[in-house]
Design a protein around this motif. Sequence first.
Motif, short mmCIF file in Angstrom:
data_model
loop_
_atom_site.label_atom_id
_atom_site.label_comp_id
_atom_site.label_asym_id
_atom_site.label_seq_id
_atom_site.Cartn_x
_atom_site.Cartn_y
_atom_site.Cartn_z
N TYR A 248 -4.98 6.23 4.77
CA TYR A 248 -5.24 4.86 4.33
C TYR A 248 -5.27 3.92 5.52
N TRP B 126 0.21 5.34 -2.01
CA TRP B 126 -0.19 6.54 -1.29
C TRP B 126 0.89 7.61 -1.33
N TYR C 174 0.83 -1.20 0.00
CA TYR C 174 0.00 0.00 0.00
C TYR C 174 0.86 1.24 0.00
N SER D 34 -1.41 10.96 3.64
CA SER D 34 -2.10 10.00 2.77
C SER D 34 -1.93 8.57 3.29
N CYS D 35 -0.73 8.23 3.76
CA CYS D 35 -0.52 6.88 4.32
C CYS D 35 -1.33 6.69 5.60
#
Length: 148
Positions: free
Chosen positions: A69, A31, A27, A65-66
């Motif tokens: 998520y 991101w 992931y 953003s990480c």
Amino acid sequence: MEQVALHYWWWILALVLIAVEVILPGYFMLWIGIAAGVTGLVVLVLPGLSALAQAVSFAVLAFLSCAAYWYWLRPRLMHDEPGSAQLNRRGEQKIGQRYVLAEPIVNGRGKAKVGDSLWLVRGPDLPVGSMVEVVGVDGTTLLVRAID
């Protein structure tokens, strides 16, 4: 030779990071790539932004953003669908269901009509046509009880 606008480099970095994510799934890179793309938009809107401000902006956006998520989106994607724990265990999906005996239960063993197939059942001796409820599973045999 003309100089390429700085925001394009951020978008190129975004595409490279997202491509790395495709090759090495997880992931993280996706991101961070999204953060690079947003940084490119910020530089497009604010073209006079210094390199240090761009780097700080990128770092903050990558972290946000990480984190978004990990703490917001991931839990929503990871929730279990009803019945997913029994997805590949068809017998357990039958517990609580009621079926009609297609063959009598004699000496504790018989067959019940389940959909378009016959399943082995184990329970008290009962005649053909009796209604039974599945109370458990033993391998591929349904454990049943009589329904009045």
